[in-house]
Scaffold this active site. Sequence first.
Site, PDB file in Angstrom:
ATOM      1  N   GLU A 314       0.829  -1.199   0.000  1.00 20.91           N
ATOM      2  CA  GLU A 314       0.000   0.000   0.000  1.00 20.91           C
ATOM      3  C   GLU A 314       0.861   1.246   0.000  1.00 20.91           C
ATOM      4  OE1 GLU A 314      -2.816   0.274   3.188  1.00 20.91           O
ATOM      5  OE2 GLU A 314      -3.101  -1.893   3.171  1.00 20.91           O
ATOM      6  N   LYS A 316       2.128   4.479   1.733  1.00 20.83           N
ATOM      7  CA  LYS A 316       2.210   5.020   3.090  1.00 20.83           C
ATOM      8  C   LYS A 316       1.951   6.515   2.997  1.00 20.83           C
ATOM      9  CE  LYS A 316       4.977   5.093   7.289  1.00 20.83           C
ATOM     10  NZ  LYS A 316       4.611   6.440   7.731  1.00 20.83           N
ATOM     11  N   ARG A 321      -2.934   9.394  11.823  1.00 22.64           N
ATOM     12  CA  ARG A 321      -3.790   8.224  11.956  1.00 22.64           C
ATOM     13  C   ARG A 321      -5.161   8.632  12.464  1.00 22.64           C
ATOM     14  NH1 ARG A 321      -1.565   2.941  12.767  1.00 22.64           N
ATOM     15  NH2 ARG A 321      -3.240   1.429  12.480  1.00 22.64           N
ATOM     16  N   ARG A 337      -4.382   8.369  17.024  1.00 16.41           N
ATOM     17  CA  ARG A 337      -3.634   7.165  17.379  1.00 16.41           C
ATOM     18  C   ARG A 337      -3.530   7.004  18.903  1.00 16.41           C
ATOM     19  NH1 ARG A 337       2.014   6.310  14.586  1.00 16.41           N
ATOM     20  NH2 ARG A 337       3.221   5.443  16.271  1.00 16.41           N
ATOM     21  N   GLU A 366      -5.825   7.009   7.462  1.00 16.73           N
ATOM     22  CA  GLU A 366      -4.955   8.162   7.610  1.00 16.73           C
ATOM     23  C   GLU A 366      -5.713   9.405   7.150  1.00 16.73           C
ATOM     24  OE1 GLU A 366      -2.085   7.381   8.961  1.00 16.73           O
ATOM     25  OE2 GLU A 366      -0.576   8.857   8.395  1.00 16.73           O
ATOM     26  N   PHE A 406      -7.586   2.350   5.402  1.00 19.22           N
ATOM     27  CA  PHE A 406      -6.819   1.164   5.017  1.00 19.22           C
ATOM     28  C   PHE A 406      -7.195  -0.093   5.800  1.00 19.22           C
ATOM     29  CE2 PHE A 406      -3.774   3.897   7.484  1.00 19.22           C
ATOM     30  CZ  PHE A 406      -3.747   3.162   8.664  1.00 19.22           C
ATOM     31  N   ARG A 477       2.926  -3.329  18.148  1.00 21.60           N
ATOM     32  CA  ARG A 477       3.858  -3.093  17.050  1.00 21.60           C
ATOM     33  C   ARG A 477       4.505  -4.423  16.740  1.00 21.60           C
ATOM     34  NH1 ARG A 477       5.937   1.633  15.734  1.00 21.60           N
ATOM     35  NH2 ARG A 477       5.575   2.579  17.738  1.00 21.60           N
ATOM     36  N   LYS A 483       6.892  -0.771   7.601  1.00 19.19           N
ATOM     37  CA  LYS A 483       6.878   0.515   6.905  1.00 19.19           C
ATOM     38  C   LYS A 483       8.224   0.694   6.230  1.00 19.19           C
ATOM     39  CE  LYS A 483       7.963   2.714  11.293  1.00 19.19           C
ATOM     40  NZ  LYS A 483       7.546   3.567  12.375  1.00 19.19           N
TER      41      LYS A 483
END
Length: 621
Positions: A314, A316, A321, A337, A366, A406, A477, A483
């Site tokens: 995708e 970025k 967020r 976020r 986003e 997303f 995470r 990323k």
Amino acid sequence: MEFAAFADRARAIEETDADLAVVAAVADLFAAADDDLETLARFVQGRAFPAWDDRKLDVGPSLCHEALARAAGPNVTAGDVEDRLADVGEIGAVAASLDLDGQQGLSAFGAGGGDDLTVADVHEAFVAIATATGSGSAGAKEDHLFGLFNRASPAEARFVARLVLGEMRIGVGDGTVRDAIAAAFLADDDRVETGAETEGDDEGAQLTLSELGESADGAGEVEEDVEAVDEDAEAVDEDAAEVFERPSADAVAAVERALQVSNDAGRVATVARDAGRDGLSDVHLEVGRPVGAMLAQAGTITDAVEAWDAVAVETKYDGARVQVHHDPDGDTRLFSRNMEDVTDALPELVEFVADRVDIPVVLDGEALAVDDDGDPLPFQRVLERFRRKHDVARARESVAMELRAFDCLHHDGEDLLDAPFTERQARLEAVLSEGVSESFVTTDADEIGEFEATVLDAGHEGIMLKDPESTYSAGKRGKEWLKRKPDVETLDVVVTGAEWGEGRRANVFGTFEVGVRVPESTNASADASEYATVGKVATGITDAELDALTERLREHVATEDGQTVRFEPAVVFEVGYEEIQASPTYDSGYALRFPRYVAVREDKAPADADSLERVDRLAEN
Ligand code: AMP
């Protein structure tokens, strides 16, 4: 529960090293909590309210110091409190020591403290503190806090101070709370024994949770003497850990799932106790209550292609967020976020979703700033809009924001956190035909490389690589999302200190010391309270920005010594640099070469800053 009993147990937990013993002690606290379970399940992690809750205590160090000084009597000033803080480095220890020092005529904390302060009283005062708003709210907050300190014994004051500043730090992370809930309330049927069998286990060596509790209780009645607590506290559970039985993986998984969807340890603990596993499986994501955002690690195309059967690729987007909670019969709300409600700042996103979606959904995505042609604008422009509270209509005229969704976490009554990425993507596309992040699945690294070049040409930040099979790990995470930002990377660092400027600039900070996280774990919401210095940033900041930064950081000053100021971790800078050098100058072992201020990362908390591990990796490259 008496707050003194909680304080004693918290102290004992803090003094305990072995992970299993900590779980045992927290489980025992939960088992004994009765009506206070909901509150205590939050307090052990230093939370006054659930993470999704809009109420915040909003008490800074200076307000806390003032309240402490007032409670300590006429001979103690906030400056004294700060001096002592500079000596001992931790506000809890300062609070606990204040009346032991004999510098006040009054007994600061009542006759030996202990009064009859209960956990419920403290919670009630926190509600009053959080809901004091508007003009005069600082005074009202201070009065409530003073009232609490005034009733607290030294042992209690230690934890009132830490709680109110969000600095509990007794070594209880998300995993500990999860395991403790499972151990306390789901353990009967299927515990797996540990320790006991390896110890050869004499008769009577197995302790029940309540026996563990007795030993924890031994950690002190209402202690006057901190040293005495320390000694007893050490005795708490090191033995018990040997016979404590770890909860089964199934029980832990049931609690974990409920924690992920509800984001509320207090509620999950209560449901586990009152309704067991069946109750937990009925805990669902609620439209309107944010869940932790799944986070990404830095990675490369090769990493992704080697790790997974195929790669979902995708764009970025360089935005902020947003989690969109849409109920067609109610509200559409947007959360950052950090789970802050940012709905009012972004009305066009609300309209965009409300106009197109007629089922309840939770979307992840986003918020992107775009120009008149729909091309992306730099991140700095996003910051003009994101979290803005005033002049939203005017700001909207100068910067337009758009959604790039997303992920889909909830679809018309169905939670999708456990569904694979591809399934969630299909739901997302069924919900929205525009405003969705471009994506495709491939096994071809070259195809990904070409896509990356196109995306960068179009002015985006880079690409995201996702494992198509992966579930949505809220608040984690992991390695399932990578990323890739091919340009020289910036670092998001926590501002830990500063030097006052000189001459004309003596009233503003001139140089900022910055650090990276030294995480206890990779879990973003764990208590990541340690920062290792990587450099001093003085360039790239305009005079106007320096004024604004000084204003902003002033309220986070923890200690001051001549020109040098230390801050509570609160503000995250994005910094650029030419390279990362190994260097003995700072405790991280690295120094940024030519560090340069880029922006304040408004959308990041210190726990979201880059880690030392990332610096290790960047330096190696
Ligand atoms: P960073 O802020 O550098 O840690 O990068 C991770 C962030 O990238 C996420 O938290 C999102 O806010 C953002 N992001 C932008 N585009 C995407 C995307 N397509 N998928 C996931 N995250 C994205």
